[in-house]
Write a protein that holds these residues in place. Structure first.
Motif, PDB file in Angstrom:
ATOM      1  N   UNK A 190       7.151   0.051  -8.170  1.00 51.38           N
ATOM      2  CA  UNK A 190       6.657  -0.134  -6.801  1.00 51.38           C
ATOM      3  C   UNK A 190       5.148  -0.348  -6.747  1.00 51.38           C
ATOM      4  N   UNK A 191       4.462  -0.172  -7.872  1.00 55.92           N
ATOM      5  CA  UNK A 191       3.030  -0.437  -7.946  1.00 55.92           C
ATOM      6  C   UNK A 191       2.855  -1.767  -8.668  1.00 55.92           C
ATOM      7  N   UNK A 192       2.330  -2.748  -7.959  1.00 54.00           N
ATOM      8  CA  UNK A 192       2.173  -4.088  -8.538  1.00 54.00           C
ATOM      9  C   UNK A 192       1.024  -4.146  -9.536  1.00 54.00           C
ATOM     10  N   UNK A 193       0.026  -3.303  -9.331  1.00 52.63           N
ATOM     11  CA  UNK A 193      -1.131  -3.252 -10.227  1.00 52.63           C
ATOM     12  C   UNK A 193      -1.807  -1.908 -10.052  1.00 52.63           C
ATOM     13  N   UNK A 194      -2.236  -1.310 -11.161  1.00 51.65           N
ATOM     14  CA  UNK A 194      -2.883  -0.001 -11.128  1.00 51.65           C
ATOM     15  C   UNK A 194      -4.232  -0.100 -11.828  1.00 51.65           C
TER      16      UNK A 194
END
Length: 277
Positions: A118-122
């Motif tokens: 659910x996190x596209x980029x961290x």
């Protein structure tokens, strides 16, 4: 063409034991910012202004940090990821891009693991979050003791000179106005027992670096070359254990490169986001 400022919205989410303040600026894909121990949602002013033309920028103050409230026993970082999840759900953000600095890394790592995919980029700036530097490969672990001793000496010296350790001597000397502002933002949460929060952060730093792979998201580490709070060499060691991770240091930055060298920081984050969109 006449300039029109991006749309803004401020609000609160209600948690069972506290209230969380947030601000939305701009429009587009959601880009969420999680601040460090010395900040609040306002700390990201240089990033929000830069990214708002392309992204829906959401910044928030962690529980206990101005103007959010805290439970009677004080804020526990173990609740940070659930707070962010509640914010994402209330604002119906769906999948997000997440930029974290220092303490915010605890929020970012745990949220990414709470909601895999659910996190596209961290982005982990001057932080490893709950990933434990003591579980790095041996070569980097051997460097920790010497770095910690040197860091403690430097922090003591900065304290005598009334320089915020998370800002650093270079910011204080070269950009005194920024250093002053950093301290003022930190002071907004002056009633908070930050040493107690710091102890809880340390106690919850237990995950091996490779554990973050389960989040299924690309990761960008942005260490500051002159950081005396988080060992800057930890970023490369941890990135080496992840399948989709990069390291983009800011060599001249202290612990708060996003604040001290905002243009360079924004460019690194923007390139990272462009590369995965």
């Amino acid at each position: 063409m006449r300039f029109t400022a991006p749309a803004q919205q401020t609000g609160w989410i209600e948690r069972p034991d506290c209230r969380i303040a947030y601000q939305k600026v701009g429009a587009g894909p959601p880009l969420v910012f999680a601040h460090g121990l010395g900040g609040c949602f306002m700390s990201w002013w240089q990033q929000v202004a830069h990214f708002a033309p392309r992204y829906n920028c959401i910044s928030f103050s962690h529980r206990g940090f101005w103007p959010s409230s805290a439970p009677p026993e004080g804020p526990d970082p173990a609740a940070y990821a659930a707070d962010l999840a509640a914010l994402v759900d209330q604002l119906d953000l769906g999948d997000i891009r997440l930029v974290c600095q220092s303490m915010g890394g605890w929020t970012g790592v745990e949220y990414a693991l709470l909601r895999p995919g659910r996190v596209k980029a961290l982005v982990l700036a001057a932080t490893t979050g709950t990933l434990d530097p003591q579980q790095m490969r041996q070569l980097e672990r051997d460097r920790l003791a010497a770095w910690a001793a040197e860091s403690a000496t430097t922090r003591a010296d900065l304290g005598q000179r009334r320089i915020h350790p998370a800002a650093g001597a270079t910011m204080a000397e070269a950009q005194p106005a920024l250093h002053l502002l950093y301290g003022q933002l930190d002071a907004l949460s002056a009633g908070l027992d930050k040493e107690a929060v710091r102890a809880r952060l340390g106690a919850s730093r237990t995950r091996p670096p490779a554990a973050l792979a389960a989040a299924g998201c690309p990761v960008l580490f942005v260490p500051g070359g002159r950081d005396i709070v988080i060992p800057p060499f930890a970023a490369r060691a941890m990135a080496a254990e992840l399948p989709d991770a990069w390291v983009a240091p800011i060599p001249a930055a202290g612990h708060s490169g996003y604040f001290e060298h905002a243009a360079a920081f924004n460019a690194l984050v923007e390139a990272f986001l462009d590369g995965i969109e």
